[in-house]
Design a protein around this motif. Structure first.
Motif, PDB file in Angstrom:
ATOM      1  N   GLU A 112       0.364 -29.364   8.310  1.00 38.57           N
ATOM      2  CA  GLU A 112       1.131 -29.891   9.452  1.00 38.57           C
ATOM      3  C   GLU A 112       2.453 -29.151   9.593  1.00 38.57           C
ATOM      4  O   GLU A 112       2.861 -28.797  10.711  1.00 38.57           O
ATOM      5  N   ALA A 113       3.119 -28.886   8.480  1.00 44.02           N
ATOM      6  CA  ALA A 113       4.405 -28.179   8.523  1.00 44.02           C
ATOM      7  C   ALA A 113       4.227 -26.717   8.923  1.00 44.02           C
ATOM      8  O   ALA A 113       5.076 -26.143   9.603  1.00 44.02           O
ATOM      9  N   ARG A 114       3.113 -26.132   8.518  1.00 46.98           N
ATOM     10  CA  ARG A 114       2.880 -24.709   8.753  1.00 46.98           C
ATOM     11  C   ARG A 114       2.430 -24.396  10.183  1.00 46.98           C
ATOM     12  O   ARG A 114       2.930 -23.473  10.811  1.00 46.98           O
ATOM     13  N   GLU A 115       1.448 -25.179  10.681  1.00 46.93           N
ATOM     14  CA  GLU A 115       0.872 -24.851  11.990  1.00 46.93           C
ATOM     15  C   GLU A 115       0.413 -26.059  12.792  1.00 46.93           C
ATOM     16  O   GLU A 115       0.005 -25.924  13.941  1.00 46.93           O
ATOM     17  N   GLY A 116       0.481 -27.217  12.191  1.00 50.03           N
ATOM     18  CA  GLY A 116      -0.031 -28.419  12.838  1.00 50.03           C
ATOM     19  C   GLY A 116      -1.465 -28.670  12.403  1.00 50.03           C
ATOM     20  O   GLY A 116      -2.300 -27.760  12.450  1.00 50.03           O
ATOM     21  N   PHE A 117      -1.748 -29.891  11.948  1.00 49.04           N
ATOM     22  CA  PHE A 117      -3.082 -30.203  11.437  1.00 49.04           C
ATOM     23  C   PHE A 117      -4.127 -30.175  12.541  1.00 49.04           C
ATOM     24  O   PHE A 117      -5.229 -29.651  12.360  1.00 49.04           O
ATOM     25  N   SER A 118      -3.778 -30.717  13.705  1.00 51.08           N
ATOM     26  CA  SER A 118      -4.730 -30.719  14.815  1.00 51.08           C
ATOM     27  C   SER A 118      -5.063 -29.303  15.287  1.00 51.08           C
ATOM     28  O   SER A 118      -6.249 -28.947  15.384  1.00 51.08           O
ATOM     29  N   PRO A 119      -4.079 -28.440  15.552  1.00 51.21           N
ATOM     30  CA  PRO A 119      -4.414 -27.068  15.941  1.00 51.21           C
ATOM     31  C   PRO A 119      -5.235 -26.330  14.876  1.00 51.21           C
ATOM     32  O   PRO A 119      -6.124 -25.537  15.200  1.00 51.21           O
ATOM     33  N   LEU A 121      -7.442 -27.632  12.767  1.00 53.48           N
ATOM     34  CA  LEU A 121      -8.836 -28.066  12.828  1.00 53.48           C
ATOM     35  C   LEU A 121      -9.535 -27.591  14.105  1.00 53.48           C
ATOM     36  O   LEU A 121     -10.670 -27.112  14.058  1.00 53.48           O
ATOM     37  N   TRP A 122      -8.849 -27.711  15.220  1.00 54.12           N
ATOM     38  CA  TRP A 122      -9.454 -27.327  16.501  1.00 54.12           C
ATOM     39  C   TRP A 122      -9.625 -25.816  16.620  1.00 54.12           C
ATOM     40  O   TRP A 122     -10.400 -25.336  17.462  1.00 54.12           O
ATOM     41  N   SER A 123      -8.960 -25.052  15.780  1.00 50.41           N
ATOM     42  CA  SER A 123      -9.105 -23.593  15.850  1.00 50.41           C
ATOM     43  C   SER A 123     -10.540 -23.156  15.545  1.00 50.41           C
ATOM     44  O   SER A 123     -10.968 -22.086  15.986  1.00 50.41           O
ATOM     45  N   PHE A 124     -11.284 -23.983  14.828  1.00 47.57           N
ATOM     46  CA  PHE A 124     -12.656 -23.617  14.463  1.00 47.57           C
ATOM     47  C   PHE A 124     -13.622 -23.724  15.644  1.00 47.57           C
ATOM     48  O   PHE A 124     -14.761 -23.256  15.559  1.00 47.57           O
ATOM     49  N   THR A 125     -13.167 -24.318  16.740  1.00 49.10           N
ATOM     50  CA  THR A 125     -13.973 -24.345  17.966  1.00 49.10           C
ATOM     51  C   THR A 125     -13.255 -23.617  19.097  1.00 49.10           C
ATOM     52  O   THR A 125     -13.622 -23.770  20.266  1.00 49.10           O
ATOM     53  N   GLY A 126     -12.238 -22.862  18.763  1.00 49.51           N
ATOM     54  CA  GLY A 126     -11.476 -22.175  19.789  1.00 49.51           C
ATOM     55  C   GLY A 126     -10.636 -23.112  20.630  1.00 49.51           C
ATOM     56  O   GLY A 126     -10.240 -22.781  21.746  1.00 49.51           O
ATOM     57  N   GLY A 127     -10.383 -24.318  20.107  1.00 52.34           N
ATOM     58  CA  GLY A 127      -9.547 -25.289  20.808  1.00 52.34           C
ATOM     59  C   GLY A 127     -10.263 -26.091  21.874  1.00 52.34           C
ATOM     60  O   GLY A 127      -9.632 -26.873  22.581  1.00 52.34           O
ATOM     61  N   VAL A 128     -11.577 -25.912  21.991  1.00 57.32           N
ATOM     62  CA  VAL A 128     -12.345 -26.638  23.006  1.00 57.32           C
ATOM     63  C   VAL A 128     -13.525 -27.360  22.372  1.00 57.32           C
ATOM     64  O   VAL A 128     -13.916 -27.062  21.243  1.00 57.32           O
ATOM     65  N   THR A 129     -14.100 -28.296  23.109  1.00 53.82           N
ATOM     66  CA  THR A 129     -15.304 -28.986  22.659  1.00 53.82           C
ATOM     67  C   THR A 129     -16.513 -28.079  22.888  1.00 53.82           C
ATOM     68  O   THR A 129     -16.723 -27.576  23.997  1.00 53.82           O
ATOM     69  N   LEU A 130     -17.290 -27.869  21.845  1.00 57.69           N
ATOM     70  CA  LEU A 130     -18.515 -27.091  21.947  1.00 57.69           C
ATOM     71  C   LEU A 130     -19.664 -28.016  22.330  1.00 57.69           C
ATOM     72  O   LEU A 130     -19.710 -29.163  21.911  1.00 57.69           O
ATOM     73  N   ASP A 131     -20.592 -27.504  23.108  1.00 55.87           N
ATOM     74  CA  ASP A 131     -21.651 -28.360  23.622  1.00 55.87           C
ATOM     75  C   ASP A 131     -22.978 -27.618  23.676  1.00 55.87           C
ATOM     76  O   ASP A 131     -23.075 -26.556  24.275  1.00 55.87           O
ATOM     77  N   ALA A 132     -23.991 -28.184  23.043  1.00 55.81           N
ATOM     78  CA  ALA A 132     -25.337 -27.607  23.079  1.00 55.81           C
ATOM     79  C   ALA A 132     -26.260 -28.446  23.940  1.00 55.81           C
ATOM     80  O   ALA A 132     -27.399 -28.075  24.170  1.00 55.81           O
ATOM     81  N   CYS A 133     -25.799 -29.605  24.393  1.00 56.78           N
ATOM     82  CA  CYS A 133     -26.569 -30.517  25.240  1.00 56.78           C
ATOM     83  C   CYS A 133     -27.948 -30.802  24.634  1.00 56.78           C
ATOM     84  O   CYS A 133     -28.980 -30.493  25.229  1.00 56.78           O
ATOM     85  N   PRO A 134     -27.979 -31.401  23.439  1.00 58.01           N
ATOM     86  CA  PRO A 134     -29.269 -31.622  22.784  1.00 58.01           C
ATOM     87  C   PRO A 134     -30.137 -32.623  23.543  1.00 58.01           C
ATOM     88  O   PRO A 134     -29.654 -33.633  24.035  1.00 58.01           O
ATOM     89  N   ALA A 135     -31.427 -32.314  23.634  1.00 57.26           N
ATOM     90  CA  ALA A 135     -32.373 -33.211  24.308  1.00 57.26           C
ATOM     91  C   ALA A 135     -32.922 -34.249  23.331  1.00 57.26           C
ATOM     92  O   ALA A 135     -33.249 -35.368  23.727  1.00 57.26           O
ATOM     93  N   ARG A 136     -33.026 -33.866  22.048  1.00 61.10           N
ATOM     94  CA  ARG A 136     -33.595 -34.741  21.025  1.00 61.10           C
ATOM     95  C   ARG A 136     -32.728 -34.681  19.777  1.00 61.10           C
ATOM     96  O   ARG A 136     -32.000 -33.702  19.569  1.00 61.10           O
ATOM     97  N   MET A 137     -32.851 -35.688  18.941  1.00 64.71           N
ATOM     98  CA  MET A 137     -32.101 -35.696  17.681  1.00 64.71           C
ATOM     99  C   MET A 137     -32.454 -34.465  16.840  1.00 64.71           C
ATOM    100  O   MET A 137     -31.597 -33.922  16.148  1.00 64.71           O
ATOM    101  N   SER A 138     -33.686 -34.013  16.912  1.00 67.82           N
ATOM    102  CA  SER A 138     -34.107 -32.855  16.123  1.00 67.82           C
ATOM    103  C   SER A 138     -33.432 -31.562  16.571  1.00 67.82           C
ATOM    104  O   SER A 138     -33.491 -30.553  15.863  1.00 67.82           O
ATOM    105  N   ASP A 139     -32.792 -31.581  17.755  1.00 66.25           N
ATOM    106  CA  ASP A 139     -32.060 -30.404  18.236  1.00 66.25           C
ATOM    107  C   ASP A 139     -30.680 -30.279  17.598  1.00 66.25           C
ATOM    108  O   ASP A 139     -30.019 -29.251  17.751  1.00 66.25           O
ATOM    109  N   ILE A 140     -30.231 -31.323  16.927  1.00 68.88           N
ATOM    110  CA  ILE A 140     -28.878 -31.350  16.378  1.00 68.88           C
ATOM    111  C   ILE A 140     -28.897 -30.809  14.950  1.00 68.88           C
ATOM    112  O   ILE A 140     -29.612 -31.332  14.103  1.00 68.88           O
ATOM    113  N   PRO A 141     -28.098 -29.783  14.664  1.00 71.12           N
ATOM    114  CA  PRO A 141     -28.100 -29.212  13.315  1.00 71.12           C
ATOM    115  C   PRO A 141     -27.335 -30.090  12.327  1.00 71.12           C
ATOM    116  O   PRO A 141     -26.538 -30.938  12.716  1.00 71.12           O
ATOM    117  N   ALA A 142     -27.587 -29.844  11.046  1.00 72.18           N
ATOM    118  CA  ALA A 142     -26.835 -30.546  10.003  1.00 72.18           C
ATOM    119  C   ALA A 142     -25.485 -29.879   9.767  1.00 72.18           C
ATOM    120  O   ALA A 142     -24.530 -30.532   9.340  1.00 72.18           O
TER     121      ALA A 142
END
Length: 196
Positions: A112-119, A121-142
């Motif tokens: 938090e002091a260095r760069e902010g905890f939220s930024p 964590l969100w850096s791993f998705t480029g700061g946006v919500t990633l979406d694969a639009c799964p049709a079935r539960m089996s489409d969702i990875p572990a």
């Protein structure tokens, strides 16, 4: 969305009213508040080996036992507090997870002091919500390459119980990825973010 047995709702929440409310109003909604993200990450770690509904039912007790998940408070705790928490029947009593929470609080404060905890964590998705639009539960990875990268980074910072599967569950819950099924009312009710 009033019918808890709506066949279009993501099936993992079943018909339990607590689980349905969590699915409909919390899970997958983008969270940016650093303390809320810390709480969610810690609770996902406590969930390891258990079901999420177990943690959800104990969440208020966790919040009370862990001082509202305030990292600045938890970072000062030591063996006396660990012993107290190990005697608390309202939470999951696991020494490693409790001690890991205190180490995680200290890591949170550094990040938090260095760069902010939220930024961070969100850096791993480029700061946006990633979406694969799964049709079935089996489409969702572990896990995904993003959750694996987050896992490595969190471990390097001193967090525990943050393997790639746990970090992916965290990313789902925190809205960093949108894994509501394609026809789920919770997905339809909000804007669809960019695709993975």
């Amino acid at each position: 969305m009033e019918n808890p047995e709506d066949p279009k709702r993501c099936p993992w929440c079943g018909a339990d009213p607590l689980y349905v409310a969590y699915h409909d109003s919390e899970w997958g909604r983008p969270e940016r508040d650093p303390q809320r993200l810390f709480e969610l990450l810690i609770l996902e770690g406590f969930q390891a080996g258990l079901s999420w509904i177990t943690i959800l039912r104990k969440r208020d007790s966790f919040r009370a036992a862990f001082a509202g998940f305030r990292p600045e408070t938890l970072a000062t705790w030591g063996e006396a507090e660990i012993a107290r928490l190990l005697a608390d029947r309202g939470i999951v009593r696991h020494r490693g997870k409790i001690a890991g929470t205190l180490r995680g609080a200290r890591a949170f404060l550094r990040i938090e002091a260095r760069e902010g905890f939220s930024p961070f964590l969100w850096s791993f998705t480029g700061g946006v919500t990633l979406d694969a639009c799964p049709a079935r539960m089996s489409d969702i990875p572990a896990s995904t390459p993003q959750s694996a990268a987050m896992s490595r980074a969190l471990k390097a910072e001193g967090f525990a119980f943050v393997g790639p599967t746990i970090t992916y569950a965290f990313m789902q819950a925190a809205g960093m990825v949108n894994d509501h099924l394609a026809d789920c009312p919770a997905r339809i009710s909000r804007k669809t973010p960019r695709a993975i």
